[in-house]
Design an enzyme around this catalytic site. Structure first.
Site, mmCIF file in Angstrom:
data_model
loop_
_atom_site.group_PDB
_atom_site.id
_atom_site.type_symbol
_atom_site.label_atom_id
_atom_site.label_comp_id
_atom_site.label_asym_id
_atom_site.label_seq_id
_atom_site.Cartn_x
_atom_site.Cartn_y
_atom_site.Cartn_z
ATOM 1 N N ALA A 20 0.867 -1.177 0.000
ATOM 2 C CA ALA A 20 0.000 0.000 0.000
ATOM 3 C C ALA A 20 0.900 1.222 0.000
ATOM 4 O O ALA A 20 2.048 1.163 0.448
ATOM 5 C CB ALA A 20 -0.931 0.006 1.208
ATOM 6 N N SER A 21 0.371 2.324 -0.486
ATOM 7 C CA SER A 21 1.220 3.492 -0.720
ATOM 8 C C SER A 21 1.593 4.247 0.546
ATOM 9 O O SER A 21 2.699 4.777 0.645
ATOM 10 C CB SER A 21 0.526 4.453 -1.690
ATOM 11 O OG SER A 21 0.334 3.834 -2.941
ATOM 12 N N THR A 22 0.684 4.300 1.519
ATOM 13 C CA THR A 22 0.947 5.086 2.719
ATOM 14 C C THR A 22 0.761 4.235 3.960
ATOM 15 O O THR A 22 0.111 3.182 3.925
ATOM 16 C CB THR A 22 0.006 6.309 2.817
ATOM 17 O OG1 THR A 22 -1.337 5.852 3.063
ATOM 18 C CG2 THR A 22 0.023 7.127 1.527
#
Length: 208
Positions: free
Chosen positions: A9-11
């Protein structure tokens, strides 16, 4: 052949394990079992991703790198994508993505040499195309976000990303009560990165 699942996931506030069930189901339908999972909260636009490269370091020739979507593997620019592909090729890893049906051949019985080469060529082309689309989507979203911020600032309405203080206070309280990181992650759907960051804050506050 080992199946190694990569979940990203990106964050740190996003749930990187969201697709675990879909990957497990895909493998089970083909009589395979996922041997290891590599989970991280890092942008797909970054080449430097510790868990991805730990996965590749662990791989033996013929192992499968399983992802939900190609954009979980790459939102890289062209130069970095070529570097990552070279690393994957050097390790002789088979990339299988749920959104790339041409890659599913690697999760089935091996075809003869001629068909394997033909399918590999098609799969490589499709993988390149989806990686390019993922990068374009990333660039487009960044551009729209920047334009939106400029407009909001012009109206005096931009406040930046707001921290979820209620959730963070709850996590800090649970940490002080002795709850494990896993219990907190599962209980309130927080990412490992968020819990780790707040655990460091709790440690510093309590030490002070």
């Amino acid at each position: 052949m080992f199946v190694r699942a990569y979940l990203r996931a990106s964050t740190e506030d996003q749930n990187a394990t969201r697709a675990a069930g879909a990957l497990d189901a895909f493998a089970a339908e083909r009589g395979l079992k996922i041997a290891a999972r590599y989970v991280e909260n890092e942008s797909g636009a970054k080449l430097a991703r510790p868990e991805l490269f730990r996965l590749l370091a662990d791989c033996q020739p013929g192992d499968m790198l399983l992802v939900e979507q190609v954009d979980r593997l790459s939102r890289l620019n062209a130069a970095d994508w070529e570097r990552l592909k070279a690393e994957i090729k050097a390790k002789a890893v088979r990339v299988v993505a749920l959104d790339l049906p041409t890659s599913w051949q690697w999760a089935a019985a091996a075809p003869d040499d001629f068909m394997a080469r033909c399918l590999a060529a098609i799969n490589d082309m499709m993988l390149d195309m989806l990686a390019a689309i993922a990068r374009k989507d990333y660039d487009d979203r960044r551009r729209r976000q920047a334009e939106g911020i400029v407009k909001a600032k012009a109206k005096g309405a931009y406040r930046g990303r707001q921290e979820d203080t209620t959730r963070n206070d709850l996590i800090k309280r649970l940490l002080r009560e002795g709850k494990t990181w896993k219990e907190i992650e599962d209980g309130i759907k927080a990412s490992r990165g968020t819990v780790a960051r707040l655990a460091a804050i709790v440690k510093a506050e309590d030490a002070g």
